[in-house]
Scaffold this motif. Structure first.
Motif, PDB file in Angstrom:
ATOM      1  N   ASP A 298       0.855  -1.190   0.000  1.00 12.13           N
ATOM      2  CA  ASP A 298       0.000   0.000   0.000  1.00 12.13           C
ATOM      3  C   ASP A 298       0.891   1.242   0.000  1.00 12.13           C
ATOM      4  N   CYS A 299       0.763   2.062  -1.005  1.00 13.65           N
ATOM      5  CA  CYS A 299       1.584   3.263  -1.073  1.00 13.65           C
ATOM      6  C   CYS A 299       0.831   4.375  -1.777  1.00 13.65           C
ATOM      7  N   GLU A 300       1.418   5.555  -1.784  1.00 16.68           N
ATOM      8  CA  GLU A 300       0.789   6.720  -2.387  1.00 16.68           C
ATOM      9  C   GLU A 300       1.796   7.455  -3.261  1.00 16.68           C
ATOM     10  N   ILE A 301       1.285   8.065  -4.318  1.00 19.08           N
ATOM     11  CA  ILE A 301       2.081   8.943  -5.167  1.00 19.08           C
ATOM     12  C   ILE A 301       1.503  10.351  -5.017  1.00 19.08           C
ATOM     13  N   HIS A 302       2.313  11.267  -4.507  1.00 17.00           N
ATOM     14  CA  HIS A 302       1.867  12.639  -4.272  1.00 17.00           C
ATOM     15  C   HIS A 302       2.351  13.552  -5.394  1.00 17.00           C
ATOM     16  N   VAL A 303       1.470  14.440  -5.824  1.00 18.36           N
ATOM     17  CA  VAL A 303       1.791  15.373  -6.905  1.00 18.36           C
ATOM     18  C   VAL A 303       1.465  16.790  -6.446  1.00 18.36           C
ATOM     19  N   TRP A 304       2.427  17.704  -6.623  1.00 23.56           N
ATOM     20  CA  TRP A 304       2.221  19.116  -6.328  1.00 23.56           C
ATOM     21  C   TRP A 304       2.271  19.904  -7.634  1.00 23.56           C
ATOM     22  N   THR A 305       1.228  20.679  -7.894  1.00 20.11           N
ATOM     23  CA  THR A 305       1.198  21.502  -9.109  1.00 20.11           C
ATOM     24  C   THR A 305       0.902  22.973  -8.804  1.00 20.11           C
ATOM     25  N   SER A 306       0.765  23.306  -7.524  1.00 19.74           N
ATOM     26  CA  SER A 306       0.556  24.700  -7.126  1.00 19.74           C
ATOM     27  C   SER A 306       1.437  24.992  -5.919  1.00 19.74           C
ATOM     28  N   ARG A 307       1.612  26.241  -5.623  1.00 27.49           N
ATOM     29  CA  ARG A 307       2.442  26.617  -4.480  1.00 27.49           C
ATOM     30  C   ARG A 307       1.656  26.355  -3.195  1.00 27.49           C
ATOM     31  N   THR A 308       2.164  25.414  -2.405  1.00 24.54           N
ATOM     32  CA  THR A 308       1.429  24.997  -1.213  1.00 24.54           C
ATOM     33  C   THR A 308       2.396  24.332  -0.241  1.00 24.54           C
ATOM     34  N   LYS A 309       1.855  23.752   0.820  1.00 24.10           N
ATOM     35  CA  LYS A 309       2.683  23.073   1.809  1.00 24.10           C
ATOM     36  C   LYS A 309       2.937  21.626   1.391  1.00 24.10           C
ATOM     37  N   ARG A 310       4.033  21.083   1.913  1.00 21.55           N
ATOM     38  CA  ARG A 310       4.362  19.699   1.578  1.00 21.55           C
ATOM     39  C   ARG A 310       3.255  18.749   2.026  1.00 21.55           C
ATOM     40  N   ALA A 311       2.635  19.057   3.132  1.00 21.87           N
ATOM     41  CA  ALA A 311       1.616  18.168   3.695  1.00 21.87           C
ATOM     42  C   ALA A 311       0.303  18.192   2.930  1.00 21.87           C
ATOM     43  N   THR A 312       0.186  19.087   1.948  1.00 29.48           N
ATOM     44  CA  THR A 312      -1.073  19.188   1.199  1.00 29.48           C
ATOM     45  C   THR A 312      -0.827  19.101  -0.305  1.00 29.48           C
ATOM     46  N   PRO A 313      -0.490  17.921  -0.799  1.00 24.22           N
ATOM     47  CA  PRO A 313      -0.300  17.771  -2.247  1.00 24.22           C
ATOM     48  C   PRO A 313      -1.601  18.026  -2.994  1.00 24.22           C
ATOM     49  N   ASP A 314      -1.502  18.445  -4.235  1.00 26.19           N
ATOM     50  CA  ASP A 314      -2.687  18.722  -5.051  1.00 26.19           C
ATOM     51  C   ASP A 314      -3.393  17.445  -5.481  1.00 26.19           C
ATOM     52  N   ILE A 315      -2.614  16.386  -5.707  1.00 21.92           N
ATOM     53  CA  ILE A 315      -3.184  15.107  -6.153  1.00 21.92           C
ATOM     54  C   ILE A 315      -2.531  13.984  -5.363  1.00 21.92           C
ATOM     55  N   ILE A 316      -3.334  13.027  -4.938  1.00 24.99           N
ATOM     56  CA  ILE A 316      -2.807  11.830  -4.279  1.00 24.99           C
ATOM     57  C   ILE A 316      -3.341  10.606  -5.010  1.00 24.99           C
ATOM     58  N   HIS A 317      -2.441   9.791  -5.511  1.00 25.82           N
ATOM     59  CA  HIS A 317      -2.812   8.518  -6.130  1.00 25.82           C
ATOM     60  C   HIS A 317      -2.546   7.400  -5.131  1.00 25.82           C
ATOM     61  N   LYS A 318      -3.573   6.673  -4.761  1.00 24.25           N
ATOM     62  CA  LYS A 318      -3.419   5.569  -3.825  1.00 24.25           C
ATOM     63  C   LYS A 318      -3.236   4.265  -4.595  1.00 24.25           C
ATOM     64  N   ILE A 319      -2.218   3.516  -4.214  1.00 25.87           N
ATOM     65  CA  ILE A 319      -1.914   2.252  -4.889  1.00 25.87           C
ATOM     66  C   ILE A 319      -2.060   1.119  -3.892  1.00 25.87           C
ATOM     67  N   LYS A 320      -2.877   0.162  -4.240  1.00 22.06           N
ATOM     68  CA  LYS A 320      -3.137  -0.969  -3.360  1.00 22.06           C
ATOM     69  C   LYS A 320      -2.070  -2.046  -3.523  1.00 22.06           C
TER      70      LYS A 320
END
Length: 390
Positions: A297-319
C-alpha cells in the motif's frame, strides 16, 4: 513455440532462484534442468519441490548448456559470475534472463552486449522495479507533462535490513564491486528511465563506517543466518554479530549524476538505518512528484501549485498486490516469457542495464579515489541501434 523449456543456473531456492519457480506461467513453461556447483542444492530442491524430482541436475555448466531441448536459462548466481555465465549461455544460443546487476564492470557488460549481438540470442535483464506499480504510476505522471520538464531528481533509500549484505559474499568488493551495483542498480536505472536519459558524469562519496566496527564475526566454515537481518531484533547495528570476517564494501553511498539531457540527480542509500523506505522525488518546472512507499500500500503525491508539503494537489493511492516485491516478480517473469514466445519488447533493455552498472562502477571509482568526477564510457552507435530494435 508451445512451451518454453528452461533451466536455472544457481539453484539456491532459499534465495532469488525461488522467485522463478513461484512465478513462471505453468501453462507456458517447463523447468527441465538445474545447474549449481553445490550438489546439496539439488537435494534441497527435491525436498522443497517433490513434484519436480525428475528435473535433470548438473554441476558442470558446459554439460548443462549443451542440452538442445532447453530454450532459455535464468542466471541467478553471485554478481561476479554474471559475465562469464551470461556469455556462455548466449554463445550456446539460449535466451537469457540475467539477474541484475548485469555485471560488476563496464567491460563485463559490454562483453555481454557484444556476445548477444554476435549470436543473436535474446538477452533480458532482471530489473524488476520497472514493473513496480508505484514506478509505473510516477512514469505515467511525468510523461503526462503535469509537472512540466524535469530539472532535478532526489532519491534516498534507507535500508534497515542492510546487514544482510555483510553476512555473506556481498561484503567484499571482489564479489560485487559495491552496493551501488548490487543494491543501487535498481534506483539508478529508474532515475534513467523516468528522466529519459543516461548518466554522462558522476561523482561518488561513500565509506564503510559501521559494520566494520562489529565484533564476534563468522568463523571459518560457519554459515551465516540469512534471515537474521530481516528480524526487528537485529538491532542496533554495532551489536549485530556473525557478519562476514572480511568486508571492504561501503555501508553508505552517495552519487551525484549529470544526465545527458541536462537533468541532474542525486542518489543516496544507507545500509544501517533504523527504518526502510525508498523515496523518489522528481521536480519539474511546473511541479513535482514523490512516492510514499514503493510497493505494498503506497501513495504517489503530486504538487502543481504553491502549497505546503503536507497538502499535495493530487494523491494517487496504490493498493498492495500479492507476491514478492509487490507483485513485480510475477510480472517480470511473465515479461520474459512474452519476449521469448511473442517477441514482445520488455520494459527494460540491456542498454539501460549497462548504463545503470556504468554509473555505479564509475561512482565507486570516484569515491575510492578522492571523489574525482568520472565520465561514463559511451556505447558505440551500432550497439545502441541493434538493441533499440530488440
Amino acid at each position: 513455440m508451445d512451451k518454453v523449456r528452461f533451466g536455472i543456473i544457481g539453484a539456491d531456492f532459499d534465495l532469488r532462484a525461488n522467485m522463478v519457480l513461484v512465478n513462471y506461467p505453468k501453462d507456458r513453461g517447463e523447468l527441465v534442468a538445474l545447474c549449481d556447483l553445490n550438489p546439496a542444492m539439488f537435494e534441497k530442491f527435491k525436498v522443497k519441490y517433490p513434484e519436480m524430482s525428475d528435473v535433470s541436475c548438473y554441476t558442470r555448466l558446459d554439460e548443462f548448456l549443451s542440452r538442445k531441448d532447453m530454450d532459455a536459462v535464468f542466471i541467478m548466481v553471485r554478481d561476479n559470475f554474471h559475465e562469464e555465465i551470461a556469455v556462455a549461455a548466449l554463445e550456446a544460443g539460449k535466451a537469457v534472463y540475467l539477474e541484475k546487476p548485469m555485471a560488476i564492470t563496464v567491460e563485463g557488460c559490454d562483453r555481454i552486449l557484444e556476445t548477444a549481438m554476435r549470436t543473436g540470442s535474446k538477452l533480458f535483464l532482471g530489473h524488476n522495479m520497472r514493473y513496480f506499480d508505484s514506478v509505473l504510476k510516477m512514469k505515467e505522471i511525468i510523461d503526462s507533462g503535469i509537472i512540466g520538464n524535469i530539472q532535478c531528481v532526489w532519491v534516498r533509500h534507507f535500508v534497515n535490513y542492510g546487514s544482510c549484505y555483510y553476512h555473506h559474499w556481498c561484503a567484499e568488493q571482489k564479489n560485487c564491486n559495491g552496493l551501488l551495483l548490487q543494491k543501487g542498480a535498481h534506483d539508478i536505472d529508474i532515475i534513467h528511465w523516468l528522466t529519459g536519459a543516461y548518466s554522462e558524469r558522476v561523482v561518488g562519496m561513500g565509506r564503510l563506517s559501521v559494520y566494520n566496527r562489529t565484533t564476534n564475526r563468522l568463523k571459518e566454515g560457519e554459515a551465516p543466518d540469512r534471515k537474521k537481518a530481516f528480524r526487528d531484533e537485529n538491532w542496533p547495528p554495532l551489536e549485530i554479530d556473525k557478519l562476514n570476517p572480511n568486508m571492504d564494501v561501503e555501508d553508505h553511498n552517495m552519487l551525484l549524476m549529470q544526465l545527458s539531457n541536462g537533468i541532474q540527480a542525486s542518489y543516496e542509500h544507507c545500509m544501517y538505518a533504523p527504518d526502510s523506505e525508498r523515496n523518489y522525488t522528481f521536480i519539474g518546472d511546473k511541479g513535482r512528484v514523490e512516492n510514499i512507499g514503493d510497493c505494498g500500500d503506497c501513495e504517489i503525491h503530486v504538487w502543481t501549485s504553491r502549497t505546503k508539503r503536507a497538502t499535495p494537489d493530487i494523491i494517487h493511492k496504490i493498493k498492495a498486490r500479492s507476491g514478492s516485491h509487490g507483485g513485480s516478480d510475477a510480472k517480470i517473469v511473465e515479461a520474459f516469457f512474452d519476449y521469448i514466445q511473442y517477441n514482445k519488447r520488455p520494459n527494460v533493455s540491456p542498454i539501460a542495464a549497462r548504463y545503470a552498472v556504468a554509473a555505479g562502477v564509475m561512482g565507486h571509482i570516484s569515491m575510492r579515489n578522492g571523489n574525482i568526477p568520472q565520465d561514463i564510457p559511451a556505447l558505440p552507435p551500432e550497439v545502441l541501434e541493434y538493441f533499440s530494435e530488440k
